[in-house]
Design an enzyme around this catalytic site. Structure first.
Site, PDB file in Angstrom:
ATOM      1  N   CYS A  79       5.837  14.118  12.262  1.00 35.60           N
ATOM      2  CA  CYS A  79       6.741  13.744  11.057  1.00 35.60           C
ATOM      3  C   CYS A  79       7.983  13.668  11.225  1.00 35.60           C
ATOM      4  O   CYS A  79       8.534  12.984  12.045  1.00 35.60           O
ATOM      5  CB  CYS A  79       6.065  14.596   9.924  1.00 35.60           C
ATOM      6  N   HIS A 183       0.445  13.180  10.104  1.00 33.08           N
ATOM      7  CA  HIS A 183       0.199  14.511  10.384  1.00 33.08           C
ATOM      8  C   HIS A 183      -0.955  14.632  11.060  1.00 33.08           C
ATOM      9  O   HIS A 183      -2.280  14.579  10.351  1.00 33.08           O
ATOM     10  CB  HIS A 183       0.160  15.319   8.924  1.00 33.08           C
ATOM     11  N   GLU A 185      -2.537  17.558  12.125  1.00 34.29           N
ATOM     12  CA  GLU A 185      -2.871  18.795  11.571  1.00 34.29           C
ATOM     13  C   GLU A 185      -3.693  18.293  10.396  1.00 34.29           C
ATOM     14  O   GLU A 185      -4.226  19.295   9.556  1.00 34.29           O
ATOM     15  CB  GLU A 185      -2.085  19.729  11.452  1.00 34.29           C
TER      16      GLU A 185
END
Length: 218
Positions: A79, A183, A185
């Site tokens: 990001c 992202h 994650e």
């Protein structure tokens, strides 16, 4: 060991938890020596480009990031961490980025019916074969949160793109340097698979170093 760089830019714990889920033991740190000695380094981040660069300078992390990338350590920007790798951002005029990759960060143009910041799931188009995306199908959905986007100078480094009001370079690969605007994650099983690919690249390099002595990352 995977080092997650702590420069007060948030989103560290979710990256850490995803790596722990994958069986890794990451360390959140801003210690110069620890980062330099890590097998891989991740630069996550949310927030302002200018504030983030200010923090990197304040904690003496600009030079260590450049050293890590120059010596071939696998490096992943996430990001804001992607944006900082480039030269500048319209978000913070006059602030120089790390300049490890060439390109500029631009504001997503206003478009009727689309909200900015862009927050949500978008599908990926794979521009070139990317090692982060091994086993990931074309059109896989990942999670974005951003108001600014990358326009890389050299499109040969772009590995994935998406569209939201404009054409967005969503992921790049330049030697040992990888980065994602989205992202991983927070991108469910697809994101975990992407992080797993990064972990596997790190283990491959470690194995090469053990068998051949240290050498630059291919």
């Amino acid at each position: 060991m995977i080092a997650i760089i702590d420069y007060d830019a948030g989103n560290l714990r979710s990256v850490e938890k995803a790596l722990v889920y994958l069986g890794e033991k990451p360390i959140i740190t801003r210690d110069y020596k620890t980062i330099l000695e890590a097998d891989a380094v991740i630069l996550p981040g949310v927030g302002s480009f200018g504030d983030a660069m200010g923090n990197l300078h304040r904690y003496g992390l600009v030079d260590v990031i450049r050293q890590v990338t120059e010596k071939g350590t696998p490096f992943l920007g996430i990001c804001l961490g992607l944006q900082l790798l480039f030269e500048s951002s319209e978000e913070s005029p006059g602030v120089e980025g790390l300049g490890i990759c060439r390109g500029k960060i631009l504001r997503i143009p206003d478009c009727e019916g689309l909200k900015i910041p862009h927050m949500g799931w978008n599908s990926l188009h794979f521009d070139h074969q990317g090692r982060l995306f091994e086993g990931i199908p074309e059109g896989a959905y990942v999670y974005f949160v951003h108001s600014y986007y990358l326009k890389a100078e050299d499109e040969a480094i772009v590995r994935a793109s998406t569209e939201y009001s404009t054409y967005i370079h969503a992921s790049v690969e330049q030697g040992n340097v990888f980065a994602c605007q989205f992202h991983p994650e927070k991108s469910s099983d697809t994101g975990l698979a992407i992080l797993k690919n990064f972990v596997n690249l790190t283990k491959q390099r470690m194995a090469q170093n053990r068998s051949c002595g240290k050498r630059e990352y291919d």
